[in-house]
Design a protein around this motif. Structure first.
Motif, PDB file in Angstrom:
ATOM      1  N   ASP A   1       0.800  -1.223   0.000  1.00  0.00           N
ATOM      2  CA  ASP A   1       0.000   0.000   0.000  1.00  0.00           C
ATOM      3  C   ASP A   1       0.827   1.265   0.000  1.00  0.00           C
ATOM      4  O   ASP A   1       0.303   2.341   0.152  1.00  0.00           O
ATOM      5  CB  ASP A   1      -0.925   0.002   1.236  1.00  0.00           C
ATOM      6  N   SER A   2       2.151   1.142  -0.076  1.00  0.00           N
ATOM      7  CA  SER A   2       2.988   2.340   0.023  1.00  0.00           C
ATOM      8  C   SER A   2       3.134   3.059  -1.293  1.00  0.00           C
ATOM      9  O   SER A   2       3.863   4.034  -1.380  1.00  0.00           O
ATOM     10  CB  SER A   2       4.378   1.973   0.563  1.00  0.00           C
ATOM     11  N   GLY A   3       2.521   2.555  -2.361  1.00  0.00           N
ATOM     12  CA  GLY A   3       2.580   3.274  -3.619  1.00  0.00           C
ATOM     13  C   GLY A   3       3.954   3.258  -4.249  1.00  0.00           C
ATOM     14  O   GLY A   3       4.356   4.209  -4.899  1.00  0.00           O
ATOM     15  N   GLY A   4       4.708   2.154  -4.060  1.00  0.00           N
ATOM     16  CA  GLY A   4       6.018   2.094  -4.692  1.00  0.00           C
ATOM     17  C   GLY A   4       7.089   2.813  -3.936  1.00  0.00           C
ATOM     18  O   GLY A   4       8.200   2.980  -4.405  1.00  0.00           O
ATOM     19  N   ARG A   5       6.788   3.293  -2.711  1.00  0.00           N
ATOM     20  CA  ARG A   5       7.790   3.997  -1.927  1.00  0.00           C
ATOM     21  C   ARG A   5       7.984   3.242  -0.630  1.00  0.00           C
ATOM     22  O   ARG A   5       7.253   3.437   0.325  1.00  0.00           O
ATOM     23  CB  ARG A   5       7.364   5.442  -1.649  1.00  0.00           C
ATOM     24  N   GLY A   6       8.957   2.323  -0.602  1.00  0.00           N
ATOM     25  CA  GLY A   6       9.260   1.563   0.594  1.00  0.00           C
ATOM     26  C   GLY A   6      10.495   2.085   1.272  1.00  0.00           C
ATOM     27  O   GLY A   6      10.924   3.204   1.052  1.00  0.00           O
TER      28      GLY A   6
ATOM     29  N   LYS B   1       1.442   9.661  -7.954  1.00  0.00           N
ATOM     30  CA  LYS B   1       0.119   9.078  -8.120  1.00  0.00           C
ATOM     31  C   LYS B   1      -0.837  10.086  -8.751  1.00  0.00           C
ATOM     32  O   LYS B   1      -0.600  11.289  -8.721  1.00  0.00           O
ATOM     33  CB  LYS B   1      -0.443   8.651  -6.769  1.00  0.00           C
ATOM     34  N   ASP B   2      -1.894   9.538  -9.268  1.00  0.00           N
ATOM     35  CA  ASP B   2      -2.966  10.395  -9.735  1.00  0.00           C
ATOM     36  C   ASP B   2      -3.688  11.009  -8.542  1.00  0.00           C
ATOM     37  O   ASP B   2      -3.655  10.489  -7.430  1.00  0.00           O
ATOM     38  CB  ASP B   2      -3.958   9.600 -10.582  1.00  0.00           C
TER      39      ASP B   2
ATOM     40  N   THR C   1      -4.475   9.645  -0.788  1.00  0.00           N
ATOM     41  CA  THR C   1      -5.196   9.721   0.485  1.00  0.00           C
ATOM     42  C   THR C   1      -5.351  11.178   0.889  1.00  0.00           C
ATOM     43  O   THR C   1      -4.661  12.057   0.354  1.00  0.00           O
ATOM     44  CB  THR C   1      -4.423   8.953   1.561  1.00  0.00           C
ATOM     45  N   PRO C   2      -6.231  11.504   1.836  1.00  0.00           N
ATOM     46  CA  PRO C   2      -6.374  12.903   2.270  1.00  0.00           C
ATOM     47  C   PRO C   2      -5.066  13.500   2.778  1.00  0.00           C
ATOM     48  O   PRO C   2      -4.781  14.688   2.540  1.00  0.00           O
ATOM     49  CB  PRO C   2      -7.437  12.817   3.370  1.00  0.00           C
ATOM     50  N   GLU C   3      -4.261  12.693   3.507  1.00  0.00           N
ATOM     51  CA  GLU C   3      -2.992  13.216   3.995  1.00  0.00           C
ATOM     52  C   GLU C   3      -2.047  13.538   2.841  1.00  0.00           C
ATOM     53  O   GLU C   3      -1.338  14.556   2.851  1.00  0.00           O
ATOM     54  CB  GLU C   3      -2.335  12.219   4.957  1.00  0.00           C
ATOM     55  N   GLU C   4      -2.030  12.663   1.823  1.00  0.00           N
ATOM     56  CA  GLU C   4      -1.154  12.902   0.686  1.00  0.00           C
ATOM     57  C   GLU C   4      -1.630  14.101  -0.126  1.00  0.00           C
ATOM     58  O   GLU C   4      -0.811  14.869  -0.662  1.00  0.00           O
ATOM     59  CB  GLU C   4      -1.114  11.651  -0.192  1.00  0.00           C
ATOM     60  N   ARG C   5      -2.942  14.292  -0.243  1.00  0.00           N
ATOM     61  CA  ARG C   5      -3.433  15.490  -0.949  1.00  0.00           C
ATOM     62  C   ARG C   5      -3.022  16.767  -0.219  1.00  0.00           C
ATOM     63  O   ARG C   5      -2.628  17.754  -0.846  1.00  0.00           O
ATOM     64  CB  ARG C   5      -4.956  15.416  -1.070  1.00  0.00           C
ATOM     65  N   ALA C   6      -3.120  16.747   1.122  1.00  0.00           N
ATOM     66  CA  ALA C   6      -2.713  17.935   1.895  1.00  0.00           C
ATOM     67  C   ALA C   6      -1.226  18.206   1.738  1.00  0.00           C
ATOM     68  O   ALA C   6      -0.786  19.370   1.607  1.00  0.00           O
ATOM     69  CB  ALA C   6      -3.073  17.753   3.370  1.00  0.00           C
TER      70      ALA C   6
END
Length: 818
Positions: A133-138, A155-156, A161-166
């Motif tokens: 679930d890390s989106g390719g960032r381990g 990511k698109d 996630t809300p935290e990543e959008r912020a």
């Protein structure tokens, strides 16, 4: 490349037994393609590793405990050798030992070990290569970066996630702010010293650097700087100069009332000016109307439209809640001023027409036209600008001949040869004894001359405070006029105060130069802090009980008068024995006469002892050469200068407040326990001037009182002035200085000799601008090769005014470095 190799290895580990990828290792498959368990030493090694790794892979909580696998750590090892990827000595030793015993591992061995532990690993164990679930960032991404060549791991928006959008929005705002800052002009947030590669590789040497010359200054700066014709004006000329007003005291310095009044006056004037500009054309039409009804109707229309017109010109003032009332009041004031000015112009026209021979209407030069009548706020009038005095130009001005009968009676007195020269440090002798201290270095005003590239000029900006001092001296003493009657000769007392760095020392230096140009005998004491501390030794005065002498300081003062004003002193009347008796005993007077003519063979000791008077020049020379007689000779010479009316005598004392601090001179005759310092007004070198000022504050460092002092009316010089200024750069208690200023204010209403209090205030905007022009013209600091980038840039000028706070010292510091 290394990143893709590691990610590919991770994908091979996750494959099943039947889908083993290509490997360069030997395979262990049977003839049917079935996987078999290796035998022999390899099997023992595999079993050993399997038994060793299983407890570390899985924990009771289900979280991963194994952090390192096959010599590659999931975290950077701080103990790893440089250039390696976390080589683990303890784990790899076991593997190497097993391999040495049973031969190298095959691909089947490694796949078997991966299969046995794969079921115990959590799903996101291999998130480094894009899984989970890390989106390719381990945890490997901080070493090798995120996988993928097309999207760089981004990511698109819909997958965030809300935290990543912020977080993405925050980074975008930071980028927008950086881009906006890059588009700004003027002074930036940082001003780094960056040496470009081209400059490092440049073959230029020190000899190739451009030499400063007057052509480096811009035309605007050369035209804006005004230097007084003749170099230095007389006191009367300085008192009549049109100079800009300085700023009021800062409200944070304890007295906000003057600043509040200044702001109200400034606001009222700004509003009236806007009103005048808004209705100027209408007023010109109204003045041409003949019918009173038409004028009244036009004025009513102005009251209806004035608010919107002024609001367009002053949008900031338009937000005030009382703005409509201010506009109406401003319009009333402007109309009344125009009416009064028009009536005055009409009366002047009538008088001129009756006095003219042809009966026609004579032309007038001030306020006769309608345009002049409307301009009641002097919008078209040019604002005054600062004027600089040039000390070297005054020395180079041709001096009038003494035998010239056609010379103007108001012409400046001729300067002596001494005043036309400069000392070794480059300080003009017109300011003697101002000099560069041998230990403390240069003062701030002299420092400007030292740092300037143009050594052919020494300038001081004349300000409003200098004009007030000069006007007070010339008005009270009438010292700049020829044939002054004895009844008109008087004296002035001036007390100068101000915050640190605003230009008090520069103001006093300008007054000293102007007074000497005006023909005054000037005793200049620029370093009061040194005089009150370093007098070498103190002795009781045997002839004047209760007073004390500083012989070495007295010798210094006698030498200063001889060096600066020898020609003027030779023109003075001799000092009689009776005048000397106040300061010297009879035996000392006899010794003075004998010593004065000791080198003159034509006069014997008996003849010298029988003389009744001694020239002032010889009296000062005796005081310069004898420590035992210096104090008495100095006192007699100062007494003669204070009571004569041949030449105006001016005393200028800087750092005057240090005399009221804790004393530094002690003697057991004054206090047996030697715990109390001697007050300066009981020391003979300071007593005449402190009696003349007559300031006895309620709080001082010593027992300052008027017990042995002369009344100021008797102690003042007959013709001349005394100017004393405080200093804020010396270690003097604030309460002492404040108490001294209160004592000066108490004497401002004195009937005989009121104390004129002059406050040296901060530089105004126009003064800051012209100081920068002068810095560019004379080549000071970074303005030397600036080519107008500072003085002609409004934002840069405003920045320097802001960081300096209107202080001359801080302004010079601000232009020294980029």
């Amino acid at each position: 490349m290394l990143r893709h190799c590691v990610q590919g290895a991770g994908r091979h580990r996750l494959r099943g037994p039947g889908s083993r990828g290509w490997s360069s290792l030997a395979s262990s498959l049977d003839e049917d393609g079935e996987r078999r368990r290796p035998a022999g030493p390899s099997a023992r090694c595999t079993h050993h590793l399997h038994r060793r790794q299983r407890p570390e892979c899985v924990a009771s909580s289900g979280t991963l405990q194994l952090k390192r696998r096959f010599g590659i750590s999931r975290k950077l090892d701080p103990l790893a050798q440089h250039g390696t990827i976390n080589k683990l000595e303890d784990d790899d030793d076991d593997v190497e030992a097993a391999g040495d015993a049973g031969g190298p591992f095959t691909a089947d061995d490694l796949d078997l070990m991966g299969t046995e532990v794969e079921g115990a690993l959590p799903e996101n164990f291999w998130d480094d290569d894009g899984g989970g679930d890390s989106g390719g960032r381990g945890e490997f991404s901080d070493i090798f970066g995120a996988g993928g060549d097309e999207d760089n791991g981004e990511k698109d928006e819909k997958d965030l996630t809300p935290e990543e959008r912020a977080d993405r929005a925050y980074r975008q705002r930071q980028a927008d702010i950086t881009a906006e800052l890059d588009t700004r002009t003027g002074r930036l947030w940082t001003d780094e010293w960056i040496i470009a590669d081209e400059e490092w590789m440049s073959p230029e040497t020190y000899d190739d650097i451009e030499e400063w010359n007057p052509n480096c200054a811009t035309r605007k700066s050369l035209e804006s700087v005004k230097v007084f014709a003749g170099g230095v004006p007389t006191l009367k000329e300085m008192g009549a100069l049109a100079l800009p007003r300085a700023l009021p005291p800062h409200p944070g310095h304890g007295n906000p009332t003057p600043h509040a009044r200044h702001r109200k006056r400034q606001l009222r004037r700004k509003l009236r000016t806007s009103v005048q500009l808004a209705v100027a054309d209408d007023l010109r039409r109204i003045l041409k109307m003949n019918s009173w009804e038409q004028k009244q109707e036009a004025v009513d229309g102005l009251f209806e439209a004035i608010e919107e017109r002024v609001r367009e010109r002053e949008p900031v003032l338009g937000k005030l809640p009382e703005f409509p009332e201010l506009c109406e009041k401003g319009l009333e004031d402007v109309l009344q001023m125009v009416h009064q000015k028009a009536r005055g112009a009409g009366k002047k026209k009538t008088v001129d027409s009756t006095e003219s021979e042809g009966g026609g209407e004579a032309e007038t030069d001030g306020g006769g036209g309608s345009g002049d009548v409307v301009d009641v706020m002097d919008v078209q009038k040019k604002e005054p600008v600062p004027v600089f005095m040039d000390l070297l130009a005054a020395a180079q001005t041709p001096q009038p001949s003494s035998g010239d009968e056609d010379a103007d009676e108001t012409a400046k007195p001729s300067l002596s040869e001494f005043f036309q020269e400069s000392n070794d440090a480059g300080v003009p002798n017109l300011l003697h004894p101002l000099n560069v201290h041998h230990r403390d270095g240069v003062g701030r005003m002299v420092e400007e001359w030292q740092l300037a590239a143009n050594k052919e000029t020494k300038r001081i900006m004349m300000r409003e405070c200098m004009r007030e001092i000069a006007a007070e001296i010339s008005g009270k003493a009438h010292c700049c006029e020829a044939g002054v009657a004895e009844a008109e000769k008087g004296a002035a007392r001036v007390f100068v105060s101000g915050t640190r760095g605003v230009g008090k020392t520069a103001a006093l230096a300008g007054i000293v130069a102007s007074a000497r140009i005006s023909g005054h005998i000037v005793l200049y004491l620029p370093d009061g802090d040194r005089l009150r501390k370093h007098g070498f030794y103190v002795t009781p005065c045997d002839h004047r009980k209760g007073l004390y002498n500083l012989p070495e300081i007295a010798k210094e003062f006698c030498q200063q008068l001889l060096t600066s004003h020898l020609d003027d002193i030779n023109a003075m009347a001799p000092v009689s024995r009776e005048e000397m008796k106040e300061y010297l005993s009879d035996d000392q007077i006899t010794r003075v006469f004998k010593r004065a003519y000791r080198e003159d063979d034509a006069v014997s000791d008996e003849e010298a002892a029988a003389m009744d008077a001694l020239p002032l020049e010889k009296l000062l020379r005796v005081g310069t050469g004898s420590a035992q007689l210096s104090s008495g000779c100095y006192g007699a010479a100062i007494g003669a200068l204070m009571t004569q009316t041949v030449k105006p005598f001016t005393v200028v004392m800087d750092e005057y407040n240090v005399y009221y601090d804790h004393g530094h001179y002690f003697h057991m005759d004054y206090e047996p326990d030697v715990r109390k310092a001697i007050p300066p007004n009981r020391i003979t070198v300071f007593k005449p001037f402190m009696d003349a000022m007559g300031l006895y504050p309620t709080e001082a460092g010593t027992e300052m009182n008027d017990e042995l002092a002369k009344p100021s009316k008797e102690a003042m010089m007959k013709w001349g002035s005394i100017v004393a200024a405080t200093s804020e750069c010396r270690a003097v208690r604030r309460t002492f200085t404040q108490s001294l200023m209160e004592a000066a204010r108490a004497l401002s209403d004195d009937e005989d000799h009121p104390v004129k209090i002059v406050d040296v205030r901060r530089f105004s905007d126009v003064e800051v601008q012209h100081v920068l022009y002068n810095y560019e013209v004379t080549g000071v600091g970074r303005l030397r090769f600036d080519r107008g980038n500072t003085a002609l840039e409004p934002e840069e000028v405003e920045y320097l005014r802001l960081v300096s706070g209107g202080s001359g010292q801080q302004l010079m510091d601000a232009v020294m470095l980029p």
